[in-house]
Design a protein around this motif. Sequence first.
Motif, PDB file in Angstrom:
ATOM      1  N   LEU A 176       0.837  -1.201   0.000  1.00 63.74           N
ATOM      2  CA  LEU A 176       0.000   0.000   0.000  1.00 63.74           C
ATOM      3  C   LEU A 176       0.874   1.255   0.000  1.00 63.74           C
ATOM      4  N   ALA A 177       0.343   2.333  -0.540  1.00 63.24           N
ATOM      5  CA  ALA A 177       1.076   3.595  -0.603  1.00 63.24           C
ATOM      6  C   ALA A 177       1.215   4.192   0.793  1.00 63.24           C
ATOM      7  N   ASP A 209      -7.241   8.779   0.902  1.00 60.98           N
ATOM      8  CA  ASP A 209      -7.916   9.929   0.304  1.00 60.98           C
ATOM      9  C   ASP A 209      -8.916  10.520   1.299  1.00 60.98           C
ATOM     10  N   ARG A 263      -9.761   5.983   2.139  1.00 58.98           N
ATOM     11  CA  ARG A 263      -9.485   4.806   1.306  1.00 58.98           C
ATOM     12  C   ARG A 263      -8.012   4.807   0.919  1.00 58.98           C
ATOM     13  N   THR A 264      -7.367   3.661   1.038  1.00 56.71           N
ATOM     14  CA  THR A 264      -5.959   3.533   0.683  1.00 56.71           C
ATOM     15  C   THR A 264      -5.804   3.399  -0.828  1.00 56.71           C
ATOM     16  N   SER A 265      -4.602   3.079  -1.269  1.00 60.89           N
ATOM     17  CA  SER A 265      -4.363   2.854  -2.696  1.00 60.89           C
ATOM     18  C   SER A 265      -5.029   1.579  -3.196  1.00 60.89           C
ATOM     19  N   ASP A 266      -5.527   0.753  -2.296  1.00 59.13           N
ATOM     20  CA  ASP A 266      -6.350  -0.406  -2.642  1.00 59.13           C
ATOM     21  C   ASP A 266      -7.794  -0.049  -2.324  1.00 59.13           C
TER      22      ASP A 266
END
Length: 420
Positions: A260-261, A274, A278-281
């Motif tokens: 994940l970022a 965001d 919500r993560t990069s997934d």
Amino acid sequence: MVDADQTFVIVGGGLAGAKAAETLRAEGFNGRVILICDEREHPYERPPLSKGYLLGKEDRDSVFVHEASWYAQNDVELHLGQPVTAVDREARTVRLGDGTVIRYDKLLLATGAEPRRLDIPGIDLAGIHHLRRLAHSERLRDELKTLGRDNGHLVIAGAGWIGLEVAAAARSYGAEVTVVEADPTPLYRVLGPELGQLFSDLHTEHGVRFHFGARLTEITGQDGMVLAARTDDGEEHPAHAVLVAIGAAPRTALAENSGLALVDRADGGGIAVDEALRTSDPDIFAAGDVAAPHHPLLRRRIRVEHWANALNGGPAAARAMLGRHVSYDRIPYFFSDQYDLGMEYSGWAPAGSYDQVICRGDVGKREFVAFWLQEGRVVAGMNVNVWDVTDPIQKLIRSRAQVDPEALADPSVALESLIP
């Protein structure tokens, strides 16, 4: 409505995780909710650990988010004392320390933060403390009682909120306290020199000794017990116990190992999320101390390690997991009680980001409100022994309006009148 056969997994047994589980049920989710805690305790809140519970003013049961029976009554499956060791994003599973594999449809990472450590000689002696968990607070409280009874000395590395709250608690037990801090005042990076000095004066009046502009380099002992703490300027302080309170690091290992970022440590660290947390997934969310969301109002990415962020971030993430529209724009907020001083702080004004500080009220009596301004706009406010002003302070920040400094400093002018 989300399908009943879906499974939502929450990793982290703090306030954010517990409130997320509560919100899922309150919002009508009737699938499986699984809450995984690496501690054997039911989810609890952390402020009492350095405040009321540490001081002996609150009992143990008061720290828990819910009564133990709440989880079964609301069909929340608890896995206590079980760390999550891996997240498999492709298979959408988490693996527990005992080898159990649990599949998820949505996953919330609320893994919190952990105390930063000192890597110096003597750090493994008995009498070295950190403060993050309930067991830490219980051990430290017992230590403070002993120090107070025996006229013992506590050295605290770090003059942040935890360090200062523990200093106040230690003095209430009668312990001698020395605080070692690299910056020129307490809370320098949060409040700046203008208000940091206020807390230096407060604690000095109550018998705390400060050693600014220095760092601990060695803890000396005998027979495994602490005797003294040395600093990089050659000073030596008597000590029977040491608290390391130099900040906390977000627990991002699971996110990092699953690709994940993340946010660079120089920018505050944490899991990049965001506005909907919500993560990069798209099936994984993060909330609480570990999350670094892009804040739509402040127009920057920030990570906040305070109670209110966990209280509000957990429910926000839960709603986002349910597919609701979420724009997490809460104004950062925290509070502290030290001796006879109570304060609340709203906003975001790290050192170097503001150009003016204005106070209304009596600073000498410690009954005032301080405002941090940037280009004439209020970006943060702190009320000290003045109450019921958090709402207008936060509205002023949200308005992004330029304010008249004289009116802002004048207690006869209602704050509400300055809000456009």
